[in-house]
Design a protein around this motif. Structure first.
Motif, PDB file in Angstrom:
ATOM      1  N   THR A 294      47.104  38.948  23.993  1.00 11.98           N
ATOM      2  CA  THR A 294      45.669  38.831  23.750  1.00 11.98           C
ATOM      3  C   THR A 294      45.404  38.405  22.308  1.00 11.98           C
ATOM      4  O   THR A 294      44.533  37.570  22.044  1.00 11.98           O
TER       5      THR A 294
ATOM      6  N   ASP B 177      43.377  34.976  30.105  1.00 14.84           N
ATOM      7  CA  ASP B 177      44.071  36.190  29.678  1.00 14.84           C
ATOM      8  C   ASP B 177      44.116  37.162  30.856  1.00 14.84           C
ATOM      9  O   ASP B 177      43.085  37.702  31.245  1.00 14.84           O
TER      10      ASP B 177
ATOM     11  N   GLU C 240      40.394  38.902  28.581  1.00 20.53           N
ATOM     12  CA  GLU C 240      40.979  39.998  29.340  1.00 20.53           C
ATOM     13  C   GLU C 240      39.851  40.932  29.768  1.00 20.53           C
ATOM     14  O   GLU C 240      38.963  41.238  28.981  1.00 20.53           O
TER      15      GLU C 240
END
Ligand SMILES: Nc1ncnc2c1ncn2[C@@H]1O[C@H](COP(=O)(O)OP(=O)(O)O)[C@@H](O)[C@H]1O
Ligand SMILES: [Mg+2]
Lengths: 258, 313
Positions: free
Chosen positions: B50, B164, B88
């Motif tokens: 990330t 992500d 994410e």
């Protein structure tokens, strides 16, 4: 103005409306009509005085509270919830985001103030049954109130760009209160000596001079407002807000999003 | 021209409340992703995936290093119109409907007003949110948010897409759909760079993968190359219930069942094992290479990394 700033501002406004920020208008309406009816027994002159004083003070305070509480969350909430990731990964400059947010909140406050102003005039009509030319002065007072909101929005953005939301709220609110006594502060500074004098003077001129914006009671007494004050306050508010906003942008430009 | 070129990006965070101390989330990273590739960025949680993506998106600033995307400096705001990003566990303005969200993002990405509506319908269809396009996002489940996230990442028809953990929060069906979607993007000539900690998601899909662990790159290559670099192993099955000492000596792991023995040994010992079976006159039933999965490669790499780190300290 660039289109992206406009889109961000429009979305900020939409968020405020959907988060029911404008519901504060209901509380305002209740307060104002209650006061109008309550003072309805007293003589017409006093009644008008009370309605204008109370009405405009409420417009100002409601707006300040909204400006601070939304203002400090404008950016920090987007960082916290990570909604900013998908905005800043687009062709959006960081300054555009800050400026868009500023205009969005300012727009919200203008609409909010407009609705309240309609309420104040309605209450005025209720107590005195007709408008007088002097009532137009209320518009000037409202204009000054909106100018104050611009400064407070920009300050809330600035403080929230380097401190926690809670601290930012405390800073903003303190500055609003201190700024409302800026003229007294300047007077006090003039009486001090030595280093204290310099520090006090610097502080007095650094805080936003909100006392110059408060014409509520003179308007209520139907005293005219000098055209020069209007010009001066307009320039002052625009410059002060621009400076605070630039500070916010400068800090935000170099900041890591967590 | 490479789609993505990471030139020594490095990130050290300052952590701790009082006495700030540095924490290196990403060691200087060199990586090149070609145009038209599906590139998997693999690593366990906390590896620095990330962080790498946030650096590339300009959301955090590198301690040092730089990157190029489609040949341009990664900080160039105009390059952002050509890239899509799915964060994410994405979260979006929950007071908007899916349609409004995409319209807003379309505006910000400069999708012309006359194409926008049609394009939004297309991507909503693609991620399966057409039926709920008028529902506010606050009513969305995690999987639906993920779909909305994918929709916004591809809305403006970007050339390079960064995802992500795109499969997280999705059920097996949804994972399948995301895989298909990535393959479709590849067919359209786009570059897909995605991170995952689930190796099986990458294995079937990626042209190449990079493996990152504790902020350091541990390997880059085609999945087949990476797995073949791990010492291969062989499974030998023969009839009988005895394990001859000569086979034990080869380091075999043996499993004895009712009338067969199954042994797994290193590929290099294959001939020695067969000779041993001949000598003992045992009947060979089968001989199969054990395919090393990416998972095993991964575990192997991690173990090596930890043991060298342990040895150094
Ligand atoms: N904002 C931050 N501040 C401090 N440390 C961080 C921050 N973000 C990530 N880290 C640390 O950096 C490392 C890599 O994190 P991350 O990039 O999120 O890994 P991954 O995505 O591979 O799970 C972790 O050890 C994490 O704790
Ligand atoms: Mg991660």
């Amino acid at each position: 103005m660039n289109a992206r700033v406009g889109y961000i501002a429009a979305n900020t406004f939409r968020e405020a409306v959907r988060d029911r920020v404008l519901y504060n208008l209901i509380a305002f309406a209740v307060l104002l009509s209650g006061a109008a009816i309550f003072v309805g027994q007293i003589s017409i002159e006093i009644e008008k005085l009370v309605v204008i004083n109370l009405g405009l003070t409420a417009v100002s305070l409601f707006g300040v509270v909204i400006a601070i509480f939304i203002g400090i969350g404008l950016v920090s909430k987007e960082i916290e919830k990570r909604t900013l990731y998908t905005v800043l990964s687009r062709p959006v400059r960081r300054w555009e985001f800050i400026v868009g947010k500023f205009f969005g909140l300012s727009g919200t406050l203008v609409v909010n103030t407009f609705c309240m102003a309609v309420g104040v005039f309605a209450a005025l009509l209720y107590v005195s049954h007709k408008f007088m030319p002097a009532d137009a002065l209320i518009l000037v007072a409202l204009y000054f109130i909106v100018l104050q909101f611009l400064i407070i929005c920009a300050l809330a953005l600035l403080f929230s760009s380097f401190s926690s939301p809670l601290l930012a709220a405390v800073f903003s609110f303190s500055l609003f209160v201190i700024g409302s006594f800026a003229e007294d502060l300047r007077g006090f500074a003039g009486m001090a000596h030595g280093i204290t004098r310099w520090l006090a003077t610097a502080a007095a001129y650094l805080v936003p001079n909100f006392s110059a914006f408060n014409v509520i009671s003179s308007v209520a007494h139907e005293h005219a407002v000098a055209g020069q004050l209007v010009l001066h306050n307009t320039l002052y508010a625009l410059l002060y807000a621009a400076a605070a906003l630039s500070g916010a942008v400068l800090i935000f430009e170099h900041r890591d999003l967590k | 021209m490479a789609a993505i070129e990471i030139l020594g990006l490095e990130k050290t965070y300052m952590v701790g409340f009082w006495r700030k101390r540095p924490k290196r989330a990403l060691h200087p990273l060199q990586l090149k992703v070609e145009e038209g590739e599906i590139f998997g960025f693999l690593g366990p949680n906390g590896a620095g995936k990330t962080t790498t993506l946030k650096l590339l998106m300009g959301l955090v600033f590198p301690t040092s290093g730089s990157a190029r995307i489609l040949g341009r400096e990664w900080t160039d705001p105009d390059i952002k119109a050509q890239i899509g990003f799915l964060p994410e566990q994405p979260y979006f303005y929950d007071y908007l409907t899916a349609h409004e969200l995409l319209n807003y993002y379309g505006q910000l990405s400069g999708v012309p007003a006359k194409n926008r509506k049609q394009r939004i319908e297309e991507v909503l269809q693609l991620v399966g949110l057409t039926d709920v396009k008028g529902v506010q996002l606050r009513k969305f489940s995690k999987g639906m948010m993920q779909r909305a996230g994918i929709a916004q990442a591809i809305l403006h028809d970007p050339k390079v897409v960064f995802l992500d953990e795109p499969m997280s929060g999705l059920d097996p069906m949804g994972r399948r759909e995301v895989r298909d979607l990535m393959e479709q993007l590849k067919r359209e000539g786009k570059t897909v760079f995605f991170s995952t900690h689930i190796l099986s998601d990458a294995e079937a899909l990626c042209d190449r993968v990079a493996i990152i662990y504790k902020g350091e790159l541990r390997g880059v290559g085609a999945v087949a190359d990476l797995t073949s670099s791990v010492q291969g192993r062989i499974e030998i099955v023969w009839q009988g219930t005895q394990v001859p000492a000569s086979i034990k000596a080869l380091g075999a792991e043996c499993h004895v069942t009712a009338d067969t023995v199954r042994a797994v040994i290193s590929e290099t010992r294959q001939d020695a094992a067969i000779d041993a079976l001949r000598r003992e006159r045992l009947r060979l039933i089968s001989l199969t290479p054990v395919r090393t999965s990416l998972e095993e490669y991964f575990v192997e790499k991690m173990r090596k990394a930890d043991s060298t780190a342990g040895g150094a300290s």
